[in-house]
Scaffold this motif. Structure first.
Motif, PDB file in Angstrom:
ATOM      1  N   ARG A  75       0.842  -1.211   0.000  1.00  0.00           N
ATOM      2  CA  ARG A  75       0.000   0.000   0.000  1.00  0.00           C
ATOM      3  C   ARG A  75       0.870   1.252   0.000  1.00  0.00           C
ATOM      4  NH1 ARG A  75      -3.351  -2.936   4.413  1.00  0.00           N
ATOM      5  NH2 ARG A  75      -4.761  -4.151   3.083  1.00  0.00           N
ATOM      6  N   ALA A  76       2.099   1.138   0.488  1.00  0.00           N
ATOM      7  CA  ALA A  76       3.033   2.272   0.457  1.00  0.00           C
ATOM      8  C   ALA A  76       3.831   2.290  -0.856  1.00  0.00           C
ATOM      9  CB  ALA A  76       3.979   2.193   1.654  1.00  0.00           C
ATOM     10  N   ILE A  77       4.227   1.108  -1.321  1.00  0.00           N
ATOM     11  CA  ILE A  77       5.088   1.055  -2.516  1.00  0.00           C
ATOM     12  C   ILE A  77       4.321   1.473  -3.779  1.00  0.00           C
ATOM     13  CG2 ILE A  77       6.344  -0.495  -4.079  1.00  0.00           C
ATOM     14  CD1 ILE A  77       7.221  -2.100  -1.590  1.00  0.00           C
ATOM     15  N   GLU A  78       3.108   0.964  -3.935  1.00  0.00           N
ATOM     16  CA  GLU A  78       2.407   1.193  -5.217  1.00  0.00           C
ATOM     17  C   GLU A  78       2.244   2.677  -5.558  1.00  0.00           C
ATOM     18  OE1 GLU A  78      -0.988  -1.308  -6.916  1.00  0.00           O
ATOM     19  OE2 GLU A  78      -1.961   0.620  -6.587  1.00  0.00           O
ATOM     20  N   PRO A  79       1.721   3.506  -4.637  1.00  0.00           N
ATOM     21  CA  PRO A  79       1.576   4.925  -5.016  1.00  0.00           C
ATOM     22  C   PRO A  79       2.915   5.595  -5.302  1.00  0.00           C
ATOM     23  CG  PRO A  79       0.865   4.555  -2.727  1.00  0.00           C
ATOM     24  CD  PRO A  79       1.131   3.214  -3.328  1.00  0.00           C
ATOM     25  N   TYR A  80       3.960   5.167  -4.618  1.00  0.00           N
ATOM     26  CA  TYR A  80       5.282   5.756  -4.869  1.00  0.00           C
ATOM     27  C   TYR A  80       5.748   5.423  -6.296  1.00  0.00           C
ATOM     28  CZ  TYR A  80       9.990   7.411  -4.247  1.00  0.00           C
ATOM     29  OH  TYR A  80      11.157   8.117  -4.406  1.00  0.00           O
ATOM     30  N   ALA A  81       5.584   4.188  -6.704  1.00  0.00           N
ATOM     31  CA  ALA A  81       5.970   3.786  -8.070  1.00  0.00           C
ATOM     32  C   ALA A  81       5.098   4.515  -9.102  1.00  0.00           C
ATOM     33  CB  ALA A  81       5.847   2.276  -8.224  1.00  0.00           C
ATOM     34  N   HIS A  82       3.814   4.624  -8.810  1.00  0.00           N
ATOM     35  CA  HIS A  82       2.898   5.274  -9.760  1.00  0.00           C
ATOM     36  C   HIS A  82       3.219   6.755  -9.934  1.00  0.00           C
ATOM     37  CE1 HIS A  82      -0.493   1.999  -9.598  1.00  0.00           C
ATOM     38  NE2 HIS A  82       0.634   1.581 -10.166  1.00  0.00           N
TER      39      HIS A  82
END
Ligand code: MF3
Ligand code: CO
Ligand code: CO
Length: 284
Positions: free
Chosen positions: A182-189
């Motif tokens: 939940r933290a990684i995905e928005p950062y990558a996006h």
């Protein structure tokens, strides 16, 4: 009254720690089974495997260069491992034919070392090694840039490393393992990248792959609670383009994973033990 079948069954008289887990389970949390919480002896064993694993990757870091083949990387890993009384976990695992995974450019993971794969200036490569020492497993991977690459590939490698760090920050004792993705995905996006969904991090230590599954994308459903003493990897695979991946039809072993659009992919991985203060890296 309905009988509740608890998953967490402590051996002997429950400690404060056991009671905390049993209470969470009664409240509907997904809790680990006892074998996923390592003893101090087991953690020391995994730590020693981690030291050898780091030695393998440090040796690769010193020797990797344009013009070498991935088969030579395999030999370097195998020899270092043997010299330190350890075994490469990948060799023969599910039919995997080599000792290390070498994944170049559009290869997402599980790349098989080959004589014909010669590293060239501008390539980005993930080297993923898992050591077995005295029955304990440690698993880590790093990216290497061969010479100078393009700014977009350089950025992909850097942001993927940051995705691992974002995941580490999100992994708190007693959190939901799905908080990591939940933290990684928005950062990558934010950076316009795709997050691989088909392959995940995992529990590790007494076997190569244990529970829980560690997703790097944002799962809606709750995951297992990360309890101190659990050992697991975080290993985001981040794609420059689509998150979709395929098994390379040209790989006779059926292992090599490639991006759907053949754009580059990057990955960084460490093995951690969760402590009361947060995750401690065992593969530095
Ligand atoms: N090391 C990989 C991981 O991070 C697994 C490789 S499995 C192999 O989980 F068979 F390809 F080696
Ligand atoms: Co792993
Ligand atoms: Co790995």
């Amino acid at each position: 009254m309905a009988k509740h079948r608890l998953h967490y069954i402590p051996k002997g008289k429950p400690t404060e720690f056991d009671l905390r887990i049993m209470d969470l389970e009664r409240k509907g949390a997904i809790v680990p089974s006892c074998d996923l919480i390592k003893t101090p002896e087991q953690i020391e064993g995994i730590r020693r495997a981690g030291v050898v694993n780091t030695g393998v990757l440090d040796t690769v870091a010193r020797e990797i260069h344009a013009g070498m083949t991935t088969l030579e990387i395999d030999r370097i890993c195998r020899e270092y491992c043997a010299d330190h009384g350890a075994i490469p976990a990948c060799l023969g695992y599910g039919g995997f034919p080599m000792s290390v995974c070498t994944s170049i450019n559009e290869v997402v993971c599980h790349g098989i070392p080959k004589k014909k794969d010669v590293l060239k200036e501008g390539d980005i490569i993930n080297v993923d090694f898992t050591t077995i020492l005295d029955g304990y497993f440690a698993d880590a991977s790093r990216m290497f840039i061969i010479g100078e690459t393009t700014p977009d590939k350089e950025r992909l490698v850097k942001v993927t490393r940051e995705c691992l760090e974002v995941g580490i920050k999100a992994a708190r004792p007693w959190c939901d393992v799905n908080d990591i993705g939940r933290a990684i995905e928005p950062y990558a996006h934010q950076h316009g990248y795709g997050v691989v969904r088909d392959l995940t991090g995992h529990g590790v230590g007494c076997k190569f792959h244990e529970d829980p599954e560690v997703c790097h994308f944002a799962q809606r459903k709750k995951g297992m609670i990360l309890v101190p003493g659990m050992v697991f990897t975080i290993e985001p695979m981040i794609n420059m383009g689509t998150w979709k991946v395929f098994i390379d039809a040209d790989d006779p072993f059926g292992w090599e994973v490639i991006t759907g659009d053949l754009k580059p992919s990057a990955q960084w991985e460490h093995t951690f033990v969760m402590t009361e203060d947060g995750p401690e890296i065992l593969t530095y």
